[in-house]
Design a protein around this motif. Structure first.
Motif, short mmCIF file in Angstrom:
data_model
loop_
_atom_site.label_atom_id
_atom_site.label_comp_id
_atom_site.label_asym_id
_atom_site.label_seq_id
_atom_site.Cartn_x
_atom_site.Cartn_y
_atom_site.Cartn_z
N PHE A 1 55.07 14.27 9.94
CA PHE A 1 53.62 14.31 9.82
C PHE A 1 53.21 15.54 9.01
O PHE A 1 53.89 16.56 9.01
CB PHE A 1 52.92 14.27 11.18
CG PHE A 1 53.19 15.43 12.09
CD1 PHE A 1 52.31 16.49 12.17
CD2 PHE A 1 54.33 15.45 12.88
CE1 PHE A 1 52.55 17.56 13.02
CE2 PHE A 1 54.58 16.51 13.74
CZ PHE A 1 53.69 17.56 13.81
N ALA A 2 52.09 15.39 8.32
CA ALA A 2 51.56 16.47 7.50
C ALA A 2 50.31 17.02 8.16
O ALA A 2 49.51 16.27 8.71
CB ALA A 2 51.23 15.95 6.10
N ARG B 1 58.83 13.80 0.88
CA ARG B 1 57.53 14.44 0.83
C ARG B 1 56.50 13.76 1.73
O ARG B 1 55.41 14.25 1.84
CB ARG B 1 57.01 14.48 -0.59
CG ARG B 1 57.85 15.32 -1.48
CD ARG B 1 57.59 16.78 -1.19
NE ARG B 1 58.56 17.58 -1.85
CZ ARG B 1 59.41 18.41 -1.25
NH1 ARG B 1 59.38 18.56 0.05
NH2 ARG B 1 60.27 19.10 -1.94
N GLY B 2 56.81 12.65 2.26
CA GLY B 2 55.87 12.07 3.20
C GLY B 2 54.92 11.07 2.62
O GLY B 2 53.84 10.88 3.10
N GLU C 1 56.32 7.04 8.78
CA GLU C 1 57.46 6.50 9.51
C GLU C 1 58.17 5.54 8.57
O GLU C 1 57.59 4.56 8.14
CB GLU C 1 57.00 5.79 10.78
CG GLU C 1 56.35 6.73 11.77
CD GLU C 1 55.75 6.02 12.97
OE1 GLU C 1 54.76 5.28 12.77
OE2 GLU C 1 56.29 6.21 14.07
N ASP C 2 59.44 5.86 8.25
CA ASP C 2 60.20 5.00 7.35
C ASP C 2 61.68 5.11 7.71
O ASP C 2 62.03 5.62 8.78
CB ASP C 2 59.92 5.35 5.89
CG ASP C 2 60.25 6.79 5.53
OD1 ASP C 2 61.04 7.42 6.26
OD2 ASP C 2 59.73 7.28 4.51
N LEU C 3 62.55 4.66 6.81
CA LEU C 3 63.98 4.68 7.09
C LEU C 3 64.54 6.09 7.22
O LEU C 3 65.57 6.29 7.84
CB LEU C 3 64.74 3.92 6.00
CG LEU C 3 64.43 2.42 5.94
CD1 LEU C 3 65.14 1.78 4.76
CD2 LEU C 3 64.80 1.73 7.24
N GLY D 1 62.37 14.45 13.43
CA GLY D 1 63.79 14.26 13.69
C GLY D 1 64.03 12.93 14.38
O GLY D 1 63.53 11.89 13.97
N GLU D 2 64.80 12.96 15.44
CA GLU D 2 65.15 11.74 16.18
C GLU D 2 64.11 11.37 17.23
O GLU D 2 64.25 10.36 17.92
CB GLU D 2 66.51 11.94 16.86
CG GLU D 2 67.65 12.23 15.89
CD GLU D 2 67.93 11.03 14.98
OE1 GLU D 2 67.94 9.89 15.48
OE2 GLU D 2 68.13 11.26 13.77
#
Length: 134
Positions: free
Chosen positions: A97-98, A132-133, A90-92, A54-55
């Motif tokens: 995490f998986a 999907r990560g 970590e992206d826009l 989330g944030e």
């Protein structure tokens, strides 16, 4: 090893078949030191889960190969799971995490729990967009 008309048996796939996925609304509580993080589950299967930060800023302890203790929070039911972080994205869209469950997690018990609270999903189409990560 010879087999059939082609002459050779193909070697087993390096990549295991994708585990059955489930649609359900759930959260996990990740225990770490004195802090508990309550996070949303984006995707869950019989082999692991994708969890949304989330944030929240990525915690310093969150590293690939880190073992984590999760409590899967469902309607009136909780299940303890242990897993190992296998990927961090970590992206826009944010951070997530998986995890892959450790061998001590009972796949059959987990399947029954997920079927009781959700439904099985068909495998995704190749190249289908989604969070999907990676």
């Amino acid at each position: 090893m010879l087999c059939g008309m082609s002459g050779y048996e193909s070697p087993p796939s390096v990549y295991p078949e994708r585990a059955e996925r489930y649609a359900l609304m759930a959260q996990v509580r990740v225990r770490r030191s004195e802090l508990d993080y309550v996070l949303d589950v984006i995707d869950i299967s019989l082999s692991g889960a994708l969890i949304d930060l989330g944030e929240l800023a990525r915690p310093k302890w969150l590293k690939v190969r880190q073992e984590v203790l999760l409590t899967l929070l469902l309607d009136g039911e909780q299940r303890e799971l242990t897993g190992e972080v296998v990927r961090i994205v970590e992206d826009l869209e944010g951070s997530r995490f998986a995890i892959r469950y450790t061998p001590k997690v009972s796949v059959e018990d987990l399947r029954q729990l997920l079927m009781a609270h959700g439904r099985s999903l068909p495998p995704p189409l190749p190249g289908a967009p989604g969070r999907r990560g990676g």
